[in-house]
Every structure is written in C-alpha cells, then in structure tokens.
Scaffold this motif. Structure first.
Motif, PDB file in Angstrom:
ATOM      1  N   GLY A  15       0.793  -1.225   0.000  1.00  0.00           N
ATOM      2  CA  GLY A  15       0.000   0.000   0.000  1.00  0.00           C
ATOM      3  C   GLY A  15       0.821   1.269   0.000  1.00  0.00           C
ATOM      4  N   GLY A  16       2.120   1.135   0.183  1.00  0.00           N
ATOM      5  CA  GLY A  16       3.001   2.287   0.231  1.00  0.00           C
ATOM      6  C   GLY A  16       3.424   2.767  -1.143  1.00  0.00           C
ATOM      7  N   SER A  17       4.346   3.733  -1.148  1.00  0.00           N
ATOM      8  CA  SER A  17       4.805   4.355  -2.389  1.00  0.00           C
ATOM      9  C   SER A  17       6.323   4.436  -2.428  1.00  0.00           C
ATOM     10  N   LEU A  18       6.846   4.438  -3.642  1.00  0.00           N
ATOM     11  CA  LEU A  18       8.264   4.673  -3.897  1.00  0.00           C
ATOM     12  C   LEU A  18       8.393   5.455  -5.194  1.00  0.00           C
ATOM     13  N   ARG A  19       9.485   6.175  -5.324  1.00  0.00           N
ATOM     14  CA  ARG A  19       9.760   6.909  -6.559  1.00  0.00           C
ATOM     15  C   ARG A  19      11.137   6.516  -7.053  1.00  0.00           C
ATOM     16  N   VAL A  61       0.225  -2.485 -13.845  1.00  0.00           N
ATOM     17  CA  VAL A  61       0.590  -1.286 -13.080  1.00  0.00           C
ATOM     18  C   VAL A  61      -0.270  -0.073 -13.431  1.00  0.00           C
ATOM     19  N   LYS A  62      -1.159  -0.200 -14.403  1.00  0.00           N
ATOM     20  CA  LYS A  62      -2.007   0.924 -14.801  1.00  0.00           C
ATOM     21  C   LYS A  62      -2.815   1.430 -13.622  1.00  0.00           C
ATOM     22  N   THR A  82       0.367   2.603  -4.227  1.00  0.00           N
ATOM     23  CA  THR A  82      -0.427   1.414  -3.903  1.00  0.00           C
ATOM     24  C   THR A  82       0.347   0.144  -4.236  1.00  0.00           C
ATOM     25  N   LEU A  83       1.562   0.080  -3.773  1.00  0.00           N
ATOM     26  CA  LEU A  83       2.430  -1.053  -4.089  1.00  0.00           C
ATOM     27  C   LEU A  83       1.910  -2.338  -3.468  1.00  0.00           C
ATOM     28  N   LYS A  84       2.141  -3.430  -4.184  1.00  0.00           N
ATOM     29  CA  LYS A  84       1.707  -4.759  -3.765  1.00  0.00           C
ATOM     30  C   LYS A  84       2.936  -5.669  -3.654  1.00  0.00           C
ATOM     31  N   PRO A  85       2.831  -6.743  -2.877  1.00  0.00           N
ATOM     32  CA  PRO A  85       3.959  -7.688  -2.816  1.00  0.00           C
ATOM     33  C   PRO A  85       4.365  -8.211  -4.201  1.00  0.00           C
ATOM     34  N   VAL A 116      13.335  -3.275  -5.534  1.00  0.00           N
ATOM     35  CA  VAL A 116      12.113  -2.817  -4.873  1.00  0.00           C
ATOM     36  C   VAL A 116      11.510  -4.017  -4.163  1.00  0.00           C
ATOM     37  N   THR A 117      11.306  -3.898  -2.867  1.00  0.00           N
ATOM     38  CA  THR A 117      10.733  -4.978  -2.079  1.00  0.00           C
ATOM     39  C   THR A 117       9.494  -4.456  -1.357  1.00  0.00           C
ATOM     40  N   VAL A 118       8.366  -5.134  -1.574  1.00  0.00           N
ATOM     41  CA  VAL A 118       7.110  -4.743  -0.945  1.00  0.00           C
ATOM     42  C   VAL A 118       6.699  -5.845   0.020  1.00  0.00           C
TER      43      VAL A 118
END
Length: 120
Positions: A15-19, A61-62, A82-85, A116-118
């Motif tokens: 559920g988090g974000s990264l750039r 990812v849309k 809205t990142l997912k595992p 990137v690790t979710v």
C-alpha cells in the motif's frame, strides 16, 4: 554508449509508495522500465517517448504507476503508488531508439537495476 543510473529503490509496506529515478549520460529517445522478479523473466513495465506524448503501461501497473521525464536532465522518473507484494522485483531502467521497439523489449541500453521490495 549510454550509461543509465537508477536510484530510489528500497523496502516498503504493501500500500506504500516509492519513486524511482534514472539518469542517462546523454539524451535518448524512448525511456522506461522493465522489472524482474525472483524466478521470473524480465517483463515490461512502462515506456515514454521523448516528447512525453506516447506512454505505455503494463496492465498490471495501470492506475498505480506514473512515469514522467525531464529532458533537460536526461532523466526519467517512476512514481509507484499502492504497491503490492507482487511488485517486488529488480527494476531496470532502459532506453531504445523507438518506443515501439522498447515495448517489444528491443532495448539499446540497460541500467544496473534497483531493488524494490514490498512487504505484506
């Protein structure tokens, strides 16, 4: 030879974000990202043309990821929300002379990748 340097990866909760950021050593046409999860093949994520007029996203990812570029800095950015595992992977910045080639995986240059690790 174009050198691509990625940054911005890391560990984030579901559920988090990264750039992510990617800087090219000089101006290139199509830029974007692929990713490779453990045990899986590298897959297309997103591509953008030089004018930022043509943008293509993978269906997975849309609506969650947004690509942008700054031609003055020869840079491209990927805002991931809205990142997912399932988004866990090494993300590779890439370039190609034509966006149609890029989407098909016909890549001229690759970056070294950023993890990137979710977590769930």
């Amino acid at each position: 030879q174009v050198h691509l340097v990625e940054s911005g990866g890391g560990l984030v909760q579901s559920g988090g974000s990264l750039r992510l950021s990617c800087a090219a050593s000089y101006s290139v046409y199509a830029m974007g990202w692929f990713r490779q999860a453990p045990g899986k093949e590298r897959e297309f994520v997103v591509a953008i043309d030089y004018e930022s007029e043509k943008i293509f996203y993978a269906d997975s990812v849309k609506g969650r990821f947004t690509i942008s570029r700054d031609n003055a800095k020869n840079a491209v950015y990927l805002q991931m929300n809205t990142l997912k595992p399932d988004d866990t992977a090494i993300y590779y910045c890439a370039t190609s002379g034509r966006i149609a080639r890029f989407v098909k995986g016909d890549i001229d240059y690759w970056g070294q990748g950023t993890q990137v690790t979710v977590s769930s």
